[in-house]
Motif scaffolding. Structure first.
Motif, PDB file in Angstrom:
ATOM      1  N   PRO A  69       0.838  -1.210   0.000  1.00 52.45           N
ATOM      2  CA  PRO A  69       0.000   0.000   0.000  1.00 52.45           C
ATOM      3  C   PRO A  69       0.869   1.256   0.000  1.00 52.45           C
ATOM      4  CG  PRO A  69      -0.760  -1.562   1.668  1.00 52.45           C
ATOM      5  CD  PRO A  69       0.528  -2.092   1.130  1.00 52.45           C
ATOM      6  N   GLY A  70       0.475   2.220  -0.804  1.00 54.23           N
ATOM      7  CA  GLY A  70       1.200   3.478  -0.891  1.00 54.23           C
ATOM      8  C   GLY A  70       2.324   3.480  -1.915  1.00 54.23           C
ATOM      9  N   ALA A  71       2.678   2.316  -2.451  1.00 52.59           N
ATOM     10  CA  ALA A  71       3.747   2.248  -3.457  1.00 52.59           C
ATOM     11  C   ALA A  71       3.202   2.702  -4.809  1.00 52.59           C
ATOM     12  CB  ALA A  71       4.288   0.834  -3.564  1.00 52.59           C
ATOM     13  N   ASP A  72       4.086   3.209  -5.645  1.00 51.22           N
ATOM     14  CA  ASP A  72       3.707   3.662  -6.984  1.00 51.22           C
ATOM     15  C   ASP A  72       3.490   2.433  -7.884  1.00 51.22           C
ATOM     16  OD1 ASP A  72       3.659   4.571  -9.647  1.00 51.22           O
ATOM     17  OD2 ASP A  72       4.867   6.320  -9.130  1.00 51.22           O
ATOM     18  N   ARG A  73       2.233   2.183  -8.227  1.00 49.23           N
ATOM     19  CA  ARG A  73       1.890   1.001  -9.036  1.00 49.23           C
ATOM     20  C   ARG A  73       2.494   1.062 -10.435  1.00 49.23           C
ATOM     21  NH1 ARG A  73      -2.164  -2.256  -7.259  1.00 49.23           N
ATOM     22  NH2 ARG A  73      -3.084  -2.571  -9.303  1.00 49.23           N
ATOM     23  N   GLU A  74       2.547   2.239 -11.036  1.00 53.59           N
ATOM     24  CA  GLU A  74       3.095   2.349 -12.390  1.00 53.59           C
ATOM     25  C   GLU A  74       4.594   2.063 -12.403  1.00 53.59           C
ATOM     26  OE1 GLU A  74       1.292   2.397 -15.094  1.00 53.59           O
ATOM     27  OE2 GLU A  74      -0.465   2.461 -13.809  1.00 53.59           O
ATOM     28  N   LYS A  75       5.314   2.521 -11.381  1.00 53.74           N
ATOM     29  CA  LYS A  75       6.748   2.209 -11.297  1.00 53.74           C
ATOM     30  C   LYS A  75       6.949   0.716 -11.081  1.00 53.74           C
ATOM     31  CE  LYS A  75       8.492   6.666  -9.755  1.00 53.74           C
ATOM     32  NZ  LYS A  75       9.145   7.415  -8.674  1.00 53.74           N
ATOM     33  N   ALA A  76       6.112   0.108 -10.265  1.00 49.43           N
ATOM     34  CA  ALA A  76       6.205  -1.334 -10.041  1.00 49.43           C
ATOM     35  C   ALA A  76       5.917  -2.090 -11.330  1.00 49.43           C
ATOM     36  CB  ALA A  76       5.245  -1.760  -8.937  1.00 49.43           C
ATOM     37  N   ARG A  77       4.907  -1.656 -12.071  1.00 53.08           N
ATOM     38  CA  ARG A  77       4.589  -2.302 -13.360  1.00 53.08           C
ATOM     39  C   ARG A  77       5.780  -2.201 -14.302  1.00 53.08           C
ATOM     40  NH1 ARG A  77      -0.204  -3.801 -14.626  1.00 53.08           N
ATOM     41  NH2 ARG A  77       0.049  -3.347 -16.820  1.00 53.08           N
ATOM     42  N   ALA A  78       6.417  -1.041 -14.341  1.00 50.69           N
ATOM     43  CA  ALA A  78       7.576  -0.847 -15.221  1.00 50.69           C
ATOM     44  C   ALA A  78       8.726  -1.766 -14.812  1.00 50.69           C
ATOM     45  CB  ALA A  78       8.023   0.617 -15.193  1.00 50.69           C
ATOM     46  N   ARG A  79       8.960  -1.920 -13.513  1.00 47.75           N
ATOM     47  CA  ARG A  79      10.030  -2.806 -13.043  1.00 47.75           C
ATOM     48  C   ARG A  79       9.809  -4.243 -13.488  1.00 47.75           C
ATOM     49  NH1 ARG A  79       9.655   0.199  -8.321  1.00 47.75           N
ATOM     50  NH2 ARG A  79       8.369  -1.386  -7.324  1.00 47.75           N
ATOM     51  N   TRP A  80       8.575  -4.671 -13.553  1.00 43.87           N
ATOM     52  CA  TRP A  80       8.243  -6.035 -13.967  1.00 43.87           C
ATOM     53  C   TRP A  80       8.132  -6.165 -15.488  1.00 43.87           C
ATOM     54  CZ3 TRP A  80       8.093 -10.439 -11.163  1.00 43.87           C
ATOM     55  CH2 TRP A  80       8.129 -10.319  -9.772  1.00 43.87           C
ATOM     56  N   GLY A  81       8.213  -5.050 -16.200  1.00 44.64           N
ATOM     57  CA  GLY A  81       8.108  -5.085 -17.665  1.00 44.64           C
ATOM     58  C   GLY A  81       6.682  -5.082 -18.160  1.00 44.64           C
ATOM     59  N   LEU A  82       5.743  -4.714 -17.293  1.00 47.35           N
ATOM     60  CA  LEU A  82       4.335  -4.686 -17.669  1.00 47.35           C
ATOM     61  C   LEU A  82       3.988  -3.343 -18.297  1.00 47.35           C
ATOM     62  CD1 LEU A  82       3.078  -6.328 -14.374  1.00 47.35           C
ATOM     63  CD2 LEU A  82       3.125  -7.404 -16.632  1.00 47.35           C
ATOM     64  N   ARG A  83       2.963  -3.337 -19.129  1.00 47.76           N
ATOM     65  CA  ARG A  83       2.544  -2.104 -19.807  1.00 47.76           C
ATOM     66  C   ARG A  83       2.132  -1.051 -18.794  1.00 47.76           C
ATOM     67  NH1 ARG A  83      -1.288  -5.452 -22.943  1.00 47.76           N
ATOM     68  NH2 ARG A  83      -2.703  -4.584 -21.433  1.00 47.76           N
ATOM     69  N   CYS A  84       2.360   0.189 -19.155  1.00 52.78           N
ATOM     70  CA  CYS A  84       1.910   1.309 -18.337  1.00 52.78           C
ATOM     71  C   CYS A  84       0.466   1.599 -18.719  1.00 52.78           C
ATOM     72  CB  CYS A  84       2.785   2.537 -18.592  1.00 52.78           C
ATOM     73  SG  CYS A  84       2.233   4.000 -17.730  1.00 52.78           S
ATOM     74  N   HIS A  85      -0.425   1.619 -17.746  1.00 56.44           N
ATOM     75  CA  HIS A  85      -1.845   1.827 -18.042  1.00 56.44           C
ATOM     76  C   HIS A  85      -2.148   3.219 -18.572  1.00 56.44           C
ATOM     77  CE1 HIS A  85      -3.635  -1.933 -16.946  1.00 56.44           C
ATOM     78  NE2 HIS A  85      -2.857  -1.988 -15.885  1.00 56.44           N
ATOM     79  N   LYS A  86      -1.287   4.179 -18.321  1.00 63.82           N
ATOM     80  CA  LYS A  86      -1.545   5.531 -18.805  1.00 63.82           C
ATOM     81  C   LYS A  86      -1.608   5.569 -20.332  1.00 63.82           C
ATOM     82  CE  LYS A  86       0.535   7.680 -14.811  1.00 63.82           C
ATOM     83  NZ  LYS A  86       1.668   8.393 -14.276  1.00 63.82           N
ATOM     84  N   SER A  87      -0.797   4.736 -21.007  1.00 65.80           N
ATOM     85  CA  SER A  87      -0.793   4.732 -22.469  1.00 65.80           C
ATOM     86  C   SER A  87      -2.076   4.137 -23.031  1.00 65.80           C
ATOM     87  CB  SER A  87       0.410   3.957 -23.002  1.00 65.80           C
ATOM     88  OG  SER A  87       0.299   2.592 -22.634  1.00 65.80           O
ATOM     89  N   LEU A  88      -2.807   3.385 -22.221  1.00 65.48           N
ATOM     90  CA  LEU A  88      -4.032   2.758 -22.694  1.00 65.48           C
ATOM     91  C   LEU A  88      -5.220   3.702 -22.672  1.00 65.48           C
ATOM     92  CD1 LEU A  88      -3.685  -0.703 -20.919  1.00 65.48           C
ATOM     93  CD2 LEU A  88      -3.038  -0.085 -23.247  1.00 65.48           C
ATOM     94  N   THR A  89      -5.034   4.905 -22.130  1.00 61.59           N
ATOM     95  CA  THR A  89      -6.149   5.846 -22.065  1.00 61.59           C
ATOM     96  C   THR A  89      -6.309   6.634 -23.364  1.00 61.59           C
ATOM     97  OG1 THR A  89      -4.745   7.553 -21.088  1.00 61.59           O
ATOM     98  CG2 THR A  89      -5.929   6.102 -19.563  1.00 61.59           C
ATOM     99  N   VAL A  90      -5.376   6.494 -24.290  1.00 64.83           N
ATOM    100  CA  VAL A  90      -5.461   7.197 -25.565  1.00 64.83           C
ATOM    101  C   VAL A  90      -6.530   6.528 -26.418  1.00 64.83           C
ATOM    102  CG1 VAL A  90      -4.186   7.822 -27.655  1.00 64.83           C
ATOM    103  CG2 VAL A  90      -3.034   7.804 -25.444  1.00 64.83           C
ATOM    104  N   ALA A  91      -7.428   7.318 -26.960  1.00 55.55           N
ATOM    105  CA  ALA A  91      -8.491   6.767 -27.802  1.00 55.55           C
ATOM    106  C   ALA A  91      -7.884   6.104 -29.036  1.00 55.55           C
ATOM    107  CB  ALA A  91      -9.443   7.883 -28.217  1.00 55.55           C
ATOM    108  N   PRO A  92      -8.413   4.946 -29.459  1.00 53.27           N
ATOM    109  CA  PRO A  92      -7.841   4.225 -30.602  1.00 53.27           C
ATOM    110  C   PRO A  92      -7.749   5.065 -31.865  1.00 53.27           C
ATOM    111  CG  PRO A  92      -9.485   2.890 -29.494  1.00 53.27           C
ATOM    112  CD  PRO A  92      -9.517   4.249 -28.861  1.00 53.27           C
ATOM    113  N   THR A  93      -8.721   5.922 -32.127  1.00 57.31           N
ATOM    114  CA  THR A  93      -8.705   6.709 -33.356  1.00 57.31           C
ATOM    115  C   THR A  93      -7.591   7.744 -33.364  1.00 57.31           C
ATOM    116  OG1 THR A  93     -10.364   8.178 -32.417  1.00 57.31           O
ATOM    117  CG2 THR A  93     -11.154   6.413 -33.844  1.00 57.31           C
TER     118      THR A  93
END
Length: 107
Positions: A69-93
């Motif tokens: 709890p309280g840890a930066d989830r996006e930094k943790a995702r990056a350490r594991w090589g997982l996609r950053c969810h912020k990039s998924l918010t861009v509309a497909p078009t």
């Protein structure tokens, strides 16, 4: 808060997978084991895609990747090589500048 991803342990190998893909894989694994069947099951992970033979006699398990709890989830995702969810918010078009040009029969 839930898992940020999963580690799939298979015959001494470790595959790091996004939560959605790992849960789909796990659902298929359970169905095969309950039916007493075996087959190749695709697993998309951070290094690519592998087909894994799944059957009751094959050791395979999933382990959640969690962050404290309280840890930066996006930094943790990056350490594991997982996609950053912020990039998924861009509309497909908006990811594409225009339509894909069609190839003519001669090219």
């Amino acid at each position: 808060m839930g898992a940020i991803g999963y580690v799939v342990h298979y015959f001494g190998n470790r595959y790091i997978a996004e939560t959605e893909m790992a849960l789909l894989f796990h659902r298929r694994v359970r169905a095969l084991i309950e039916a007493g069947e075996g087959e190749l099951v695709p697993l998309r992970h951070v290094e690519g895609i592998d087909l894994l033979w799944i059957a009751a006699e094959v050791p395979c398990r999933l382990e959640e990747i969690t962050v404290p709890p309280g840890a930066d989830r996006e930094k943790a995702r990056a350490r594991w090589g997982l996609r950053c969810h912020k990039s998924l918010t861009v509309a497909p078009t908006s990811r594409f500048s225009g339509p894909v040009p069609r190839r003519s029969a001669g090219s």
